[in-house]
Design a protein around this motif. Structure first.
Motif, mmCIF file in Angstrom:
data_model
loop_
_atom_site.group_PDB
_atom_site.id
_atom_site.type_symbol
_atom_site.label_atom_id
_atom_site.label_comp_id
_atom_site.label_asym_id
_atom_site.label_seq_id
_atom_site.Cartn_x
_atom_site.Cartn_y
_atom_site.Cartn_z
ATOM 1 N N PHE A 248 0.753 -1.462 0.018
ATOM 2 C CA PHE A 248 0.125 -0.368 0.266
ATOM 3 C C PHE A 248 1.156 1.855 -0.146
ATOM 4 C CE2 PHE A 248 -2.771 -3.367 1.586
ATOM 5 C CZ PHE A 248 -4.250 -3.045 0.842
ATOM 6 N N LEU A 249 0.711 2.124 -0.896
ATOM 7 C CA LEU A 249 0.792 3.730 -1.198
ATOM 8 C C LEU A 249 0.655 4.519 -0.386
ATOM 9 C CD1 LEU A 249 2.386 2.585 -4.992
ATOM 10 C CD2 LEU A 249 3.997 3.197 -2.486
ATOM 11 N N PRO A 250 1.407 5.770 0.034
ATOM 12 C CA PRO A 250 0.231 6.865 0.631
ATOM 13 C C PRO A 250 -0.276 6.829 -0.773
ATOM 14 C CG PRO A 250 2.687 7.038 0.514
ATOM 15 C CD PRO A 250 2.601 5.660 -0.041
ATOM 16 N N ARG A 251 -1.079 8.205 0.026
ATOM 17 C CA ARG A 251 -2.400 8.643 -0.425
ATOM 18 C C ARG A 251 -1.701 9.598 -1.122
ATOM 19 N NH1 ARG A 251 -8.020 8.897 1.709
ATOM 20 N NH2 ARG A 251 -8.773 6.968 1.890
ATOM 21 N N SER A 252 -0.557 10.689 -0.847
ATOM 22 C CA SER A 252 0.469 12.030 -1.262
ATOM 23 C C SER A 252 0.923 11.273 -2.212
ATOM 24 C CB SER A 252 1.098 12.382 -0.227
ATOM 25 O OG SER A 252 2.037 10.649 0.340
ATOM 26 N N LEU A 253 1.354 10.750 -2.413
ATOM 27 C CA LEU A 253 2.712 9.806 -3.842
ATOM 28 C C LEU A 253 1.369 10.022 -5.096
ATOM 29 C CD1 LEU A 253 5.158 8.926 -4.574
ATOM 30 C CD2 LEU A 253 4.731 6.482 -3.950
ATOM 31 N N ALA A 254 0.425 8.981 -4.719
ATOM 32 C CA ALA A 254 -1.032 9.115 -6.017
ATOM 33 C C ALA A 254 -0.259 9.835 -7.087
ATOM 34 C CB ALA A 254 -2.117 8.817 -5.482
ATOM 35 N N SER A 255 -0.488 11.463 -6.545
ATOM 36 C CA SER A 255 -0.275 12.270 -7.838
ATOM 37 C C SER A 255 0.576 13.788 -7.888
ATOM 38 C CB SER A 255 -2.294 13.303 -7.787
ATOM 39 O OG SER A 255 -2.104 13.666 -6.617
ATOM 40 N N SER A 256 1.966 12.850 -6.872
ATOM 41 C CA SER A 256 3.297 13.004 -7.519
ATOM 42 C C SER A 256 4.262 13.324 -8.489
ATOM 43 C CB SER A 256 3.003 13.689 -5.548
ATOM 44 O OG SER A 256 4.556 11.832 -5.503
ATOM 45 N N SER A 257 4.883 14.118 -8.318
ATOM 46 C CA SER A 257 5.985 14.778 -9.518
ATOM 47 C C SER A 257 6.779 13.274 -8.538
ATOM 48 C CB SER A 257 6.504 15.728 -8.732
ATOM 49 O OG SER A 257 7.086 15.963 -8.133
ATOM 50 N N GLN A 258 6.968 13.066 -7.822
ATOM 51 C CA GLN A 258 7.728 11.746 -7.395
ATOM 52 C C GLN A 258 7.476 10.506 -7.797
ATOM 53 O OE1 GLN A 258 7.936 10.753 -3.050
ATOM 54 N NE2 GLN A 258 10.551 9.441 -3.506
ATOM 55 N N ARG A 259 5.950 10.718 -8.193
ATOM 56 C CA ARG A 259 5.525 9.184 -8.518
ATOM 57 C C ARG A 259 5.653 8.680 -10.452
ATOM 58 N NH1 ARG A 259 0.946 5.045 -7.753
ATOM 59 N NH2 ARG A 259 0.176 4.899 -9.087
ATOM 60 N N ALA A 260 5.559 10.294 -10.639
ATOM 61 C CA ALA A 260 5.723 10.207 -12.206
ATOM 62 C C ALA A 260 7.216 9.765 -12.827
ATOM 63 C CB ALA A 260 5.801 12.035 -12.592
ATOM 64 N N GLU A 261 7.546 10.342 -11.394
ATOM 65 C CA GLU A 261 10.042 10.656 -11.674
ATOM 66 C C GLU A 261 10.243 8.581 -11.983
ATOM 67 O OE1 GLU A 261 12.978 9.775 -12.518
ATOM 68 O OE2 GLU A 261 12.241 12.158 -13.219
ATOM 69 N N ILE A 262 9.581 8.343 -10.720
ATOM 70 C CA ILE A 262 9.495 6.951 -10.600
ATOM 71 C C ILE A 262 8.935 6.054 -11.390
ATOM 72 C CG2 ILE A 262 8.829 4.895 -9.274
ATOM 73 C CD1 ILE A 262 8.474 6.394 -6.653
ATOM 74 N N LYS A 263 8.076 5.626 -12.126
ATOM 75 C CA LYS A 263 6.927 5.502 -13.234
ATOM 76 C C LYS A 263 8.459 5.414 -14.155
ATOM 77 C CE LYS A 263 3.164 4.937 -16.056
ATOM 78 N NZ LYS A 263 1.498 5.849 -16.601
ATOM 79 N N ARG A 264 8.208 6.712 -14.437
ATOM 80 C CA ARG A 264 9.245 6.858 -15.549
ATOM 81 C C ARG A 264 10.596 6.371 -15.589
ATOM 82 N NH1 ARG A 264 9.943 12.607 -14.988
ATOM 83 N NH2 ARG A 264 8.315 12.980 -15.746
ATOM 84 N N ARG A 265 11.065 6.085 -14.486
ATOM 85 C CA ARG A 265 12.840 5.848 -14.640
ATOM 86 C C ARG A 265 12.202 4.333 -15.154
ATOM 87 N NH1 ARG A 265 13.737 7.090 -9.757
ATOM 88 N NH2 ARG A 265 12.946 5.726 -8.607
ATOM 89 N N VAL A 266 11.746 3.480 -14.748
ATOM 90 C CA VAL A 266 10.892 1.680 -14.593
ATOM 91 C C VAL A 266 11.157 2.184 -16.468
ATOM 92 C CG1 VAL A 266 9.097 0.440 -13.463
ATOM 93 C CG2 VAL A 266 10.075 1.996 -12.182
ATOM 94 N N LEU A 267 10.128 2.434 -16.545
ATOM 95 C CA LEU A 267 9.529 2.261 -18.103
ATOM 96 C C LEU A 267 10.475 2.202 -18.726
ATOM 97 C CD1 LEU A 267 5.586 4.333 -18.127
ATOM 98 C CD2 LEU A 267 6.764 1.751 -17.791
ATOM 99 N N THR A 268 12.258 3.622 -18.404
ATOM 100 C CA THR A 268 12.791 3.805 -19.179
ATOM 101 C C THR A 268 13.539 2.709 -19.365
ATOM 102 O OG1 THR A 268 12.810 6.472 -18.913
ATOM 103 C CG2 THR A 268 14.801 5.210 -19.452
ATOM 104 N N THR A 269 14.192 1.969 -17.769
ATOM 105 C CA THR A 269 15.125 0.831 -18.482
ATOM 106 C C THR A 269 13.746 -0.299 -18.579
ATOM 107 O OG1 THR A 269 15.627 1.091 -15.324
ATOM 108 C CG2 THR A 269 15.597 -0.708 -16.095
ATOM 109 N N LEU A 270 12.561 -1.070 -18.185
ATOM 110 C CA LEU A 270 12.687 -1.196 -18.838
ATOM 111 C C LEU A 270 12.351 -1.462 -20.712
ATOM 112 C CD1 LEU A 270 9.321 -1.964 -17.083
ATOM 113 C CD2 LEU A 270 11.512 -3.417 -16.756
ATOM 114 N N THR A 271 12.106 -0.292 -21.252
ATOM 115 C CA THR A 271 11.727 -0.540 -22.845
ATOM 116 C C THR A 271 13.309 -0.027 -23.040
ATOM 117 O OG1 THR A 271 11.802 2.115 -23.123
ATOM 118 C CG2 THR A 271 9.298 0.910 -22.425
ATOM 119 N N ALA A 272 14.436 0.469 -22.566
ATOM 120 C CA ALA A 272 16.006 -0.407 -22.939
ATOM 121 C C ALA A 272 16.427 -1.621 -23.197
ATOM 122 C CB ALA A 272 16.836 0.771 -22.202
#
Length: 270
Positions: A235-259
């Protein structure tokens, strides 16, 4: 009420669940595979021939669509039909009379099919009254103008009357929003109970689960990235759900996977 609706929505629950978030991100990383798996599940559940709901321009078009299909019980009286076919000036007059009589309600305006025209009339009346009321905007009275106490009595009385009417319009706008929100909430609840929606959700969940089974390393990578941010397991905190930090985590993960640093060929379809 809108905040509670949002926090209880499916999207919000996905955003605060690490497992579901990881599945959604994995679908983004492997869209073609997910699409194939979903097609397979839709066929298995005989969903291929079920038409999708149309896209709506606004909430009023959605309400009209629901009324036409009996999803909203809204009998039409002669008075409602008269307003539905009336010109804009007549609807504005009815809206103005309703706002002036704060202790009464013109129920015809509150019929689901009239909500759109009621909102338009309220917006137009607000725009027409903001100037005479010396208001900051049609949606906020603001303070009285600096020269108010220097105005002739008749003119000052006119300003106060206009401000009183604008306040009544603003109150009715809040009432309109409450009616529209109640209807759309009821439609969402009924949609969630629809056999088609339930079956489609099952197809998506199964397809997501199978995709995670195909790519266990990639799924584990996403979970590992999310785990330090969890309040407790899964379970993630609600504060992370719409934060720029979450977007950065997603961007980093997808970059790793697509690479391709963690990818491997998917096994053939069983």
């Amino acid at each position: 009420m809108r905040r509670n609706d949002f926090n209880n929505s499916t999207e919000r629950k996905i955003g605060t669940n690490s497992h579901l978030t990881a599945q959604v991100w994995l679908r983004t990383a492997f869209p073609d595979e997910y699409a194939d798996l979903l097609r397979h599940e839709r066929a298995r559940l005989s969903l291929d021939e079920t038409p999708e709901e149309p896209s709506f321009r606004d909430v009023h078009e959605q309400i009209e669509y629901a009324c036409a299909r009996g999803r909203i019980a809204a009998p039409r009286t002669l008075e409602v039909d008269a307003l539905l076919t009336a010109g804009d000036a007549a609807v504005r007059l009815a809206t103005a009379d309703d706002a002036k009589n704060q202790d009464e309600r013109t129920m015809e305006l509150r019929h689901p099919l009239m909500l759109g025209r009621w909102e338009n009339a309220l917006r137009e009346l607000g725009a027409m009254t903001a100037g005479p009321a010396r208001a900051q905007t049609p949606h906020a009275l603001g303070t009285l103008p600096d020269d108010f106490y220097a105005l002739p009595q008749d003119e000052a009385t006119g300003v106060l009357n206009a401000r009183r009417f604008l306040a009544a319009i603003q109150q009715r706008r809040l009432e309109y929003k409450r009616y529209a929100r109640q209807i759309t909430q009821a439609l969402r609840e009924r949609e969630r109970e629809s056999p088609h929606v339930i079956a489609l959700a099952e197809a998506k969940a199964t397809a997501s689960h199978r995709l995670a089974e195909r790519h266990p390393a990639e799924y584990a990578l996403i979970r590992a990235e999310l785990r330090p941010h969890e309040e407790h397991d899964g379970f993630l905190p609600r504060s992370l759900a719409s934060s720029s930090q979450r977007a950065e985590i997603k961007r980093r993960v997808l970059t790793t996977l697509t690479a391709g640093t963690r990818t491997r060929p998917a096994p053939p379809e069983a």
